[in-house]
Design an enzyme around this catalytic site. Structure first.
Site, PDB file in Angstrom:
ATOM      1  N   GLN A   1       0.835  -1.207   0.000  1.00 18.26           N
ATOM      2  CA  GLN A   1       0.000   0.000   0.000  1.00 18.26           C
ATOM      3  C   GLN A   1       0.867   1.252   0.000  1.00 18.26           C
ATOM      4  OE1 GLN A   1      -2.281   1.436   3.571  1.00 18.26           O
ATOM      5  NE2 GLN A   1      -4.040   0.910   2.298  1.00 18.26           N
ATOM      6  N   GLY A   2       0.637   2.132  -0.972  1.00 20.22           N
ATOM      7  CA  GLY A   2       1.365   3.397  -1.049  1.00 20.22           C
ATOM      8  C   GLY A   2       0.434   4.564  -0.780  1.00 20.22           C
TER       9      GLY A   2
ATOM     10  N   SER B   1       0.445   6.572   2.755  1.00 21.86           N
ATOM     11  CA  SER B   1       1.112   7.568   3.600  1.00 21.86           C
ATOM     12  C   SER B   1       2.350   8.136   2.911  1.00 21.86           C
ATOM     13  CB  SER B   1       1.559   6.937   4.915  1.00 21.86           C
ATOM     14  OG  SER B   1       0.459   6.507   5.659  1.00 21.86           O
TER      15      SER B   1
ATOM     16  N   SER C   1       3.811  -1.493   3.657  1.00 18.86           N
ATOM     17  CA  SER C   1       4.077  -2.814   4.228  1.00 18.86           C
ATOM     18  C   SER C   1       4.279  -3.849   3.126  1.00 18.86           C
ATOM     19  CB  SER C   1       2.944  -3.232   5.171  1.00 18.86           C
ATOM     20  OG  SER C   1       1.710  -2.960   4.594  1.00 18.86           O
TER      21      SER C   1
ATOM     22  N   GLU D   1     -16.230  -3.156   5.850  1.00 22.81           N
ATOM     23  CA  GLU D   1     -15.769  -3.464   7.202  1.00 22.81           C
ATOM     24  C   GLU D   1     -16.908  -4.119   7.983  1.00 22.81           C
ATOM     25  OE1 GLU D   1     -13.917  -4.283  10.282  1.00 22.81           O
ATOM     26  OE2 GLU D   1     -12.722  -3.324   8.731  1.00 22.81           O
TER      27      GLU D   1
END
Lengths: 324, 395
Positions: free
Chosen positions: B128-129, B131, B163, B246
């Site tokens: 995931q890019g 932040s 991550s 979610e």
């Protein structure tokens, strides 16, 4: 598994909440604490809703629901600070005639710890229930003598110190005593959970209205974070109180004693901390007798001592984790 | 309200338990934590077993290759996986939990057919890019630029907290496609293959020494326009569609791990002595254990409430934030108690004397991952205050 209230349960809570708002306004709650202020007709109105007999079988005059439903009712009562011997009346309904419809008012003393024989709501009651390790005993309040406390810490919970325990008629054995201690503890915890929501509501309303530095104080993060934490503590308390209520109904899902002790810890923390936050958010006015914030805090202090101390509950949880 | 399994849930639970028993036994020894090629192939092997058994994408819709299980079944699957000591999702985390569901909701047919199966089989690993060094809590201020040039976006900038970037094939990227728009407008969601020229991955070591995160340095990386998910400049909304998936199960694995650490701390306290008695004999320690135990039980009940609500079609506003703050608070409290119990044994992050002492030190440091990652505790408190309690915004 379904740990959210059903539509019927939500409706039950809504009914109790609406009744409390209408018939147990904060003025009425305050008046119950005054000398001779216990209003029997108002108490009977509460009883007439089925409040005390929610989980009593229909053939015994109750509503015939589950214990979790009684838990939800007590949560709603706690949120509105409804006064009187709510837990004693719920435990004794279906066991002692007249309690379920409010004509006989019971109070309760849980004997086990050292110290003075303090009884809440004794002067407004007809019968005294005495729980000890051997069982449950019943006495007429007229057969006991005691001195009323002049300044009870919670002004809406009158307290009497008994001279001695009166002779009782045995109405239940050690099994009933254990069941009542468990259930009594959880009902008090349910009121604590409700209390924590009630004080949070009061604090949030004030934070939206009160302006300082030209804007509502609730816009400041310093208050936002306090109030968000209150909301979280309430949700934690409700979670464990509900799980404990369901565990009483479905004992195969886990340890009842661990669930009940845990519910006491989370609900007592929620109620006392949230009420303290409520006082703090009200600023100087929170320090006055006039503002209701202190009533939540003081009721929480009463409830958190009922059927066992916080430290006892913490040790119970620890021991039950360690031996599982 | 109920806590017992329904009849069909009980059947599902016993089927899962039966399958896990054999499947877990057939897995090799896990690789060491820093062996990323080894971890990738280990996680992929487990994911393939899940896929072949019909448990991959357990909460994904059936028409996209998932099992379409109910939120309750998902919770049962996670509970049973932990009880069986099954491998966790590992490097498949971003793909299965975020990128895949986003593509299901917003991707083109070509994107779906190219990516979804690979995520489910474990063949494709995602990172995931989102932040950036200058955009943490204020994520929408992100500045990684993407210029349109023919059929490509030319992407330059820097990402952080990516991550599993070392092991990843694809990156779900948030980039600024319109530099004139502030904040949430002007952001787009791109699929960036990790083998393109111009991507420099530098590992970022965490406070407890783990290496799952990385920084990405992007220098004119040419990403095909066909890899845009959703509309150009609509990426903020696209990134948030997963919120609607979610169902309260997001932290179940972490909560199970924490419960295990808690049990290990209890056992260590009972087995270790100080001043002539066991640590467990100290009332103050035992009472603190009780409070933390009560909090863990409450967190389980909170999870079950959220899953129950999820099963009715959607979470209650703030319930995810509230759970996360309470969980982080409990994790920190447990970690503090662990250090107190360990006393001088806390000087070692390696286990001592066959006891899980090092793991307990790790658990304290890991608590920061919960109170910082995915929106800090303070950001969650703001969300609750404004969206649940209705308090006015600061500005």
């Amino acid at each position: 598994m379904d740990l959210q209230p059903t539509d019927d349960q939500a409706a039950l809570v809504e009914m109790i909440t609406a009744f409390a708002a209408d018939r147990f306004s904060i003025e009425t709650v305050r008046s119950f604490g005054e000398q001779g202020g216990f209003d029997r007709s108002r108490w009977a109105e509460l009883a007439a809703l089925g409040t005390f007999g929610i989980s009593v079988p229909e053939e015994q005059g109750g509503v015939g629901l589950h214990f979790i439903d009684a838990v939800l009712v007590h949560e709603a009562l706690g949120a509105s600070l409804v006064p009187g011997p709510l837990v004693a009346a719920t435990l004794a309904s279906g066991v002692i005639d007249g309690v379920i419809d409010g004509t006989v008012v019971p109070c309760i003393i849980n004997v086990g710890s050292e110290g003075p024989l303090l009884v809440e709501n004794f002067r407004s009651s007809d019968v005294l229930l005495i729980i000890d390790d051997q069982g449950v005993g019943l006495a007429r309040c007229d057969d006991a003598t005691g001195v009323d406390i002049g300044h009870p810490t919670d002004p809406t919970t009158p307290v009497t110190i008994l001279d001695s325990l009166p002779k009782t008629e045995r109405i239940g054995d050690s099994d009933l005593a254990r069941a009542w201690r468990r259930r009594g503890s959880l009902l008090a915890s349910a009121q604590l959970a409700g209390n924590s929501a009630g004080s949070t509501k009061l604090a949030v309303e004030y934070a939206k209205e009160r302006e300082q530095f030209g804007r509502p104080i609730g816009s400041f993060q310093g208050l936002k974070h306090l109030l968000a934490d209150s909301w979280i503590r309430t949700e934690m308390a409700r979670s464990s109180v509900w799980a404990a209520g369901v565990t009483i109904d479905e004992p195969e899902v886990g340890s009842i004693d661990r669930a009940i002790a845990g519910a006491r810890l989370t609900s007592a923390r929620a109620a006392t901390e949230n009420a303290k936050t409520c006082v703090q958010v009200h600023g100087g006015m929170g320090f006055t007798w006039e503002v209701d914030a202190h009533l939540f805090l003081k009721r929480a202090w009463v409830l958190e001592t009922q059927f066992g101390s916080i430290d006892d509950a913490a040790e119970d949880v620890a021991d039950l984790y360690a031996t599982r | 309200m109920h806590l017992r399994d329904s009849e069909s849930d009980a059947i599902f639970r016993s089927e899962v338990r039966e399958w896990l028993r054999g499947a877990v036994a057939s897995m090799p020894t896990p690789p060491s934590p820093d062996d990323w090629p080894g971890r990738r192939s280990y996680d992929a092997k487990w994911q393939r077993m899940l896929f072949d058994a019909g448990y991959a994408g357990i909460n994904w819709p059936a028409e996209h290759g998932g099992r379409g299980a109910t939120p309750t079944e998902h919770l049962i699957f996670l509970e049973e996986s932990a009880a069986a000591k099954a491998p966790d999702v590992g490097v498949g985390f971003v793909g299965q939990m975020h990128a895949g569901p986003t593509i299901i909701a917003e991707g083109t047919d070509a994107q779906k057919s190219h990516h979804l199966r690979g995520i489910l089989t474990g063949d494709h690993v995602w990172c995931q890019g989102f932040s950036e060094p200058g955009s943490g809590s204020d994520l929408a201020s992100l500045r990684t630029r993407a210029f349109r040039d023919g059929d490509d976006y030319v992407v330059s900038g820097q990402k952080i907290w990516t991550s599993h970037a070392v092991a990843a094939d694809y990156c779900e990227m948030l980039v600024r496609t319109d530099p004139n728009e502030l904040k949430h407008k002007g952001i787009s969601w791109l699929i960036m293959p990790m083998d393109l020229p111009g991507i420099d991955v530098r590992p970022l070591v965490t406070v407890h020494g783990s290496t799952e995160f990385a920084e990405l340095f992007l220098d004119e990386v040419r990403v095909p326009v066909a890899n845009l998910v959703g509309d150009e400049n609509d990426g903020w909304r696209v990134a948030n569609v997963t919120l609607s998936f979610e169902r309260g199960t997001g932290f179940v694995g972490e909560l199970l791990d924490t419960t295990n650490v808690f049990q290990e701390l209890i056992q260590y306290s009972k087995a270790s002595s100080r001043n002539g008695k066991t640590i467990w004999d100290d009332d103050s320690i035992r009472r603190e254990v009780g409070i933390i135990g009560a909090d863990l039980d409450a967190l389980w009940a909170f999870t079950k409430r959220n899953v129950s609500q999820g099963a009715r079609g959607g979470m209650v506003m703030g319930s995810g934030s509230g759970f996360k703050v309470a969980f982080a608070t409990t994790q920190h409290r447990l970690g503090d108690l662990a250090l107190r119990v360990l006393d001088r044994a806390s000087l070692s992050m390696d286990d001592l004397g066959g006891e899980p002492t090092g793991e307990l030190v790790h658990s304290k440091l890991h608590a920061f991952a919960i109170s910082l990652g995915g929106g800090t505790t303070q950001i969650q408190q703001n969300i609750i205050a404004e969206r649940v309690l209705g308090l006015p915004r600061e500005r």
